[in-house]
Design an enzyme around this catalytic site. Structure first.
Site, PDB file in Angstrom:
ATOM      1  N   GLU A   1     111.756  51.598 101.385  1.00 52.71           N
ATOM      2  CA  GLU A   1     110.108  51.102 100.844  1.00 52.71           C
ATOM      3  C   GLU A   1     109.170  51.242 102.115  1.00 52.71           C
ATOM      4  O   GLU A   1     109.884  50.377 103.079  1.00 52.71           O
ATOM      5  CB  GLU A   1     109.994  50.082 100.297  1.00 52.71           C
ATOM      6  CG  GLU A   1     109.067  49.953  99.721  1.00 52.71           C
ATOM      7  CD  GLU A   1     108.798  48.246 100.184  1.00 52.71           C
ATOM      8  OE1 GLU A   1     107.800  47.577  98.793  1.00 52.71           O
ATOM      9  OE2 GLU A   1     109.433  47.355 100.489  1.00 52.71           O
TER      10      GLU A   1
ATOM     11  N   LYS B   1     104.793  50.350  92.332  1.00 54.00           N
ATOM     12  CA  LYS B   1     105.362  49.334  92.111  1.00 54.00           C
ATOM     13  C   LYS B   1     104.965  48.246  91.358  1.00 54.00           C
ATOM     14  O   LYS B   1     103.211  48.086  91.824  1.00 54.00           O
ATOM     15  CB  LYS B   1     105.182  48.336  93.357  1.00 54.00           C
ATOM     16  CG  LYS B   1     106.064  47.387  93.765  1.00 54.00           C
ATOM     17  CD  LYS B   1     106.208  46.558  95.249  1.00 54.00           C
ATOM     18  CE  LYS B   1     107.473  45.669  95.448  1.00 54.00           C
ATOM     19  NZ  LYS B   1     107.205  45.345  96.900  1.00 54.00           N
TER      20      LYS B   1
ATOM     21  N   CYS C   1     112.122  47.336  95.921  1.00 53.09           N
ATOM     22  CA  CYS C   1     111.844  45.796  96.426  1.00 53.09           C
ATOM     23  C   CYS C   1     112.201  44.537  95.865  1.00 53.09           C
ATOM     24  O   CYS C   1     112.674  44.235  94.399  1.00 53.09           O
ATOM     25  CB  CYS C   1     110.910  46.062  97.838  1.00 53.09           C
ATOM     26  SG  CYS C   1     111.206  44.524  98.988  1.00 53.09           S
TER      27      CYS C   1
END
Length: 341
Positions: free
Chosen positions: A40, A116, A230
């Protein structure tokens, strides 16, 4: 399917242009891989919040151009980690920046993006600076002929050391890990085109949920890959939606800090076990913006076994996985069919 997970280490002193060039070279070195995965925000700095606006770019920007070319040169699908995306228009919250993952096919074409959904920072950091993604993304990868073969599992460290899965004790020592490596799996050669599916609506989810609960896989010759990033890892409902959309593999790039690495390890195994999928997780190494990264990128089987793990430094995991293990695990232990909610 041969997977290469590049656990990148970087510092604040490395210019973004030089880092992009270095990463493209690392990707191109993964000859024989079918899927290459990066961490990421490696170009912008996962915790370098003040620099994000300056380093933001479009999905056709410097990172995309370099990784598109690298994917074509190596002949692999490349998950380019994520960028701070600045598409030129504002989002619902008026910020106009997203944490966006990019997937390229063997020809270098951009075939999927994921913004995300869960932003880390508890009101600061990502929630203060970035828009939230809204779509659940599952990519449909068309596969070529399947070929058997012995597992190829190794961890190449930045010092050139290789971890042999036939000697788990040496692997643990080399990677500074408490996890064991190695499993006997057959290889799958991945080839063909890739298509994307966007947000899973309720009706579609209800339909494919029945197949997932019965342990069904994607149509013959295909594999479905769910994308997340994440902090998303802490929200199991996202992964249930991906399974309901047919996901057999979760790909998770991250900038997960060393201070919480025990949670990272536990959650990777939990997502694999509860959904009976392969988890391919690529974390960041090194220290940037005053934050030590946790490393320990990993590939986890549908039963929760850690098949390969990268330790703390800059390393590359290379592993052949047998995608048929997903259906076999779901048939042998059909827990998904007992879901009530």
């Amino acid at each position: 399917m041969r997977v290469a997970v590049i656990q990148l280490a970087y510092t604040d002193s490395e210019p973004m242009g030089a880092r992009i060039e270095r990463v493209a070279s690392l990707v191109e070195s993964q000859k024989g891989a079918d899927l290459v995965v990066l961490p990421e925000l490696w170009s912008a700095g996962g915790f370098d919040y003040p620099a994000w606006n300056e380093k933001a770019q479009s999905v056709e920007g410097p990172v995309a151009r370099a990784l598109s070319e690298a994917a074509a040169n190596v002949g692999a699908f490349v998950h380019a980690g994520s960028i701070i995306e600045k598409p030129g228009e504002k989002g619902p919250e008026g910020r106009g920046l997203w944490n966006t993952s990019l997937m390229f096919d063997r020809d270098g074409d951009l075939v999927g993006t994921y913004r995300k959904i869960h932003r880390f920072g508890f009101g600061n950091g990502e929630p203060k600076l970035l828009e939230a993604g809204e779509e659940v993304i599952v990519l449909d990868l068309a596969l070529g002929d399947r070929a058997g073969g012995a597992v190829a599992a190794e961890v190449a460290a930045d010092d050139g050391a290789v971890c042999d899965p036939a000697n788990p004790e040496a692997c643990v020592e080399a990677s500074q890990s408490e996890w064991a490596m190695g499993a006997e799996l057959a290889g799958v050669n991945l080839d063909g085109d890739m298509s994307t599916s966007s947000e899973v609506d309720d009706a579609a989810a209800a339909s494919v949920a029945d197949d997932a609960r019965e342990g069904a896989s994607a149509p013959d010759g295909h594999v479905k890959v769910g994308l997340s990033t994440c902090y998303d890892l802490r929200f199991p409902e996202l992964y249930r939606k991906q399974v309901d959309a047919g996901a057999q593999v979760f790909v998770i790039p991250a900038a997960w800090p060393a201070a919480r690495i025990a949670a990272w390890r536990t959650l990777l195994q939990a997502r694999a076990i509860e959904n009976q999928v392969f988890v391919i997780a690529c974390n960041t190494a090194g220290t940037h913006a005053g934050t030590e990264m946790g490393g320990n990128s990993a590939i986890v089987s549908p039963t929760g076994e850690v098949l390969a793990e990268a330790g703390r430094g800059e390393r590359t995991i290379t592993l052949d996985i047998d995608l048929d293990d997903v259906a076999a695990t779901r048939e042998a232990f059909p827990v998904l069919s007992d879901r009530r909610l």
